[in-house]
Design a protein around this motif. Sequence first.
Motif, PDB file in Angstrom:
ATOM      1  N   LEU A 182       0.827  -1.204   0.000  1.00 14.23           N
ATOM      2  CA  LEU A 182       0.000   0.000   0.000  1.00 14.23           C
ATOM      3  C   LEU A 182       0.867   1.262   0.000  1.00 14.23           C
ATOM      4  CD1 LEU A 182      -2.544  -1.240   2.691  1.00 14.23           C
ATOM      5  CD2 LEU A 182      -2.792  -1.306   0.197  1.00 14.23           C
ATOM      6  N   PRO A 183       0.335   2.385  -0.456  1.00 16.20           N
ATOM      7  CA  PRO A 183       1.114   3.631  -0.451  1.00 16.20           C
ATOM      8  C   PRO A 183       1.338   4.197   0.956  1.00 16.20           C
ATOM      9  CG  PRO A 183      -1.066   4.009  -1.393  1.00 16.20           C
ATOM     10  CD  PRO A 183      -0.957   2.543  -1.136  1.00 16.20           C
ATOM     11  N   GLU A 184       0.500   3.796   1.904  1.00 18.67           N
ATOM     12  CA  GLU A 184       0.602   4.303   3.271  1.00 18.67           C
ATOM     13  C   GLU A 184       1.819   3.696   3.969  1.00 18.67           C
ATOM     14  OE1 GLU A 184      -2.105   4.369   7.353  1.00 18.67           O
ATOM     15  OE2 GLU A 184      -2.891   3.447   5.540  1.00 18.67           O
ATOM     16  N   THR A 185       2.593   4.526   4.663  1.00 17.25           N
ATOM     17  CA  THR A 185       3.767   4.036   5.383  1.00 17.25           C
ATOM     18  C   THR A 185       3.448   3.829   6.859  1.00 17.25           C
ATOM     19  OG1 THR A 185       4.576   6.288   5.750  1.00 17.25           O
ATOM     20  CG2 THR A 185       5.399   5.142   3.788  1.00 17.25           C
ATOM     21  N   PHE A 186       4.352   3.141   7.549  1.00 12.24           N
ATOM     22  CA  PHE A 186       4.211   2.902   8.978  1.00 12.24           C
ATOM     23  C   PHE A 186       5.455   3.416   9.702  1.00 12.24           C
ATOM     24  CE2 PHE A 186       6.174  -0.969   7.303  1.00 12.24           C
ATOM     25  CZ  PHE A 186       7.218  -1.180   8.179  1.00 12.24           C
ATOM     26  N   ASP A 187       5.313   3.620  10.995  1.00 10.58           N
ATOM     27  CA  ASP A 187       6.408   4.027  11.854  1.00 10.58           C
ATOM     28  C   ASP A 187       6.713   2.868  12.793  1.00 10.58           C
ATOM     29  OD1 ASP A 187       8.171   5.117  13.676  1.00 10.58           O
ATOM     30  OD2 ASP A 187       6.951   6.885  14.093  1.00 10.58           O
ATOM     31  N   PRO A 188       7.914   2.271  12.702  1.00 12.21           N
ATOM     32  CA  PRO A 188       8.250   1.129  13.559  1.00 12.21           C
ATOM     33  C   PRO A 188       8.101   1.425  15.055  1.00 12.21           C
ATOM     34  CG  PRO A 188       9.927   1.418  11.880  1.00 12.21           C
ATOM     35  CD  PRO A 188       9.007   2.600  11.793  1.00 12.21           C
ATOM     36  N   SER A 189       8.221   2.680  15.449  1.00 12.24           N
ATOM     37  CA  SER A 189       8.092   3.009  16.878  1.00 12.24           C
ATOM     38  C   SER A 189       6.690   2.727  17.397  1.00 12.24           C
ATOM     39  CB  SER A 189       8.449   4.477  17.135  1.00 12.24           C
ATOM     40  OG  SER A 189       7.472   5.338  16.583  1.00 12.24           O
ATOM     41  N   GLY A 190       5.735   2.539  16.496  1.00 11.10           N
ATOM     42  CA  GLY A 190       4.368   2.243  16.896  1.00 11.10           C
ATOM     43  C   GLY A 190       4.171   0.829  17.412  1.00 11.10           C
ATOM     44  N   PHE A 191       5.133  -0.073  17.128  1.00 10.98           N
ATOM     45  CA  PHE A 191       4.962  -1.455  17.587  1.00 10.98           C
ATOM     46  C   PHE A 191       6.250  -2.139  18.042  1.00 10.98           C
ATOM     47  CE2 PHE A 191       5.141  -1.447  12.943  1.00 10.98           C
ATOM     48  CZ  PHE A 191       6.192  -2.314  12.679  1.00 10.98           C
ATOM     49  N   VAL A 192       7.411  -1.635  17.686  1.00  7.24           N
ATOM     50  CA  VAL A 192       8.654  -2.282  18.114  1.00  7.24           C
ATOM     51  C   VAL A 192       8.981  -1.804  19.527  1.00  7.24           C
ATOM     52  CG1 VAL A 192      11.110  -2.659  17.652  1.00  7.24           C
ATOM     53  CG2 VAL A 192       9.504  -2.441  15.742  1.00  7.24           C
ATOM     54  N   THR A 193       8.741  -2.683  20.499  1.00  5.60           N
ATOM     55  CA  THR A 193       8.956  -2.336  21.905  1.00  5.60           C
ATOM     56  C   THR A 193      10.016  -3.248  22.539  1.00  5.60           C
ATOM     57  OG1 THR A 193       7.167  -3.816  22.565  1.00  5.60           O
ATOM     58  CG2 THR A 193       6.596  -1.493  22.196  1.00  5.60           C
ATOM     59  N   TRP A 194      10.734  -3.989  21.718  1.00  2.00           N
ATOM     60  CA  TRP A 194      11.760  -4.903  22.182  1.00  2.00           C
ATOM     61  C   TRP A 194      13.052  -4.594  21.439  1.00  2.00           C
ATOM     62  CZ3 TRP A 194       7.889  -5.736  18.804  1.00  2.00           C
ATOM     63  CH2 TRP A 194       8.220  -6.225  17.540  1.00  2.00           C
ATOM     64  N   ASN A 195      14.129  -5.262  21.811  1.00  2.62           N
ATOM     65  CA  ASN A 195      15.405  -5.107  21.122  1.00  2.62           C
ATOM     66  C   ASN A 195      15.451  -6.135  20.000  1.00  2.62           C
ATOM     67  OD1 ASN A 195      17.963  -4.414  20.425  1.00  2.62           O
ATOM     68  ND2 ASN A 195      18.958  -5.304  22.220  1.00  2.62           N
ATOM     69  N   PRO A 196      15.120  -5.741  18.770  1.00  2.00           N
ATOM     70  CA  PRO A 196      14.960  -6.718  17.695  1.00  2.00           C
ATOM     71  C   PRO A 196      16.277  -7.316  17.216  1.00  2.00           C
ATOM     72  CG  PRO A 196      14.614  -4.501  16.849  1.00  2.00           C
ATOM     73  CD  PRO A 196      14.815  -4.374  18.326  1.00  2.00           C
ATOM     74  N   ASN A 197      16.156  -8.541  16.739  1.00  3.61           N
ATOM     75  CA  ASN A 197      17.257  -9.242  16.101  1.00  3.61           C
ATOM     76  C   ASN A 197      16.729  -9.728  14.748  1.00  3.61           C
ATOM     77  OD1 ASN A 197      19.651 -10.529  15.588  1.00  3.61           O
ATOM     78  ND2 ASN A 197      19.195 -12.303  16.843  1.00  3.61           N
ATOM     79  N   TRP A 198      16.536  -8.780  13.817  1.00  2.00           N
ATOM     80  CA  TRP A 198      15.896  -9.065  12.540  1.00  2.00           C
ATOM     81  C   TRP A 198      16.742  -9.997  11.679  1.00  2.00           C
ATOM     82  CZ3 TRP A 198      11.275  -7.479  13.412  1.00  2.00           C
ATOM     83  CH2 TRP A 198      10.986  -6.222  13.951  1.00  2.00           C
ATOM     84  N   VAL A 199      16.095 -10.816  10.876  1.00  2.00           N
ATOM     85  CA  VAL A 199      16.762 -11.640   9.876  1.00  2.00           C
ATOM     86  C   VAL A 199      17.058 -10.783   8.651  1.00  2.00           C
ATOM     87  CG1 VAL A 199      16.529 -13.649   8.364  1.00  2.00           C
ATOM     88  CG2 VAL A 199      15.670 -13.762  10.716  1.00  2.00           C
TER      89      VAL A 199
END
Length: 103
Positions: A77-94
Motif C-alpha cells: 500500500l502507499p501508506e507508510t508505517f512508523d516502527p516506533s508504533g509497535f517495536v517495543t523490544w530489542n529486535p534481532n531481525w533476519v
Amino acid sequence: MKEEFVGAIHSKNKIRLTFHSKEDGHALTRLCAPMDYGPSTRAHDKSDRFHSWDYDSDAARHTLSLLPEQVISIEVLPETFDPSGFVTWNPNWVVGRDWGQYS
C-alpha cells in the motif's frame, strides 16, 4: 511474494495481507506492517515465515507469523508505517534494514 514483502520492509509501506487462517478455517485479509521474513523463534518448526504487525487483530498479541503456503496475496500500500508504533523490544531481525534505532 517474498520480494514484495521484503521491499515493503525497506520502504516501510503497510501491506494488505490475505491468508488462509488455520484458526478460522477460511481466508482473512488484514492491514499489516511487514516486520521480518525468516524462522520463528517461538515455533518448533523453524521454516521461514512472513512476520507482520497486524493492525486489525482483536487479540492482545498483534504479531502474525505465517508460513509461505498460508499466504494468498500481498498488496503493498502507499501508506507508510512508523516502527516506533509497535517495536517495543530489542529486535534481532533476519532481514537487514535501515529503521534507525529499530533496526
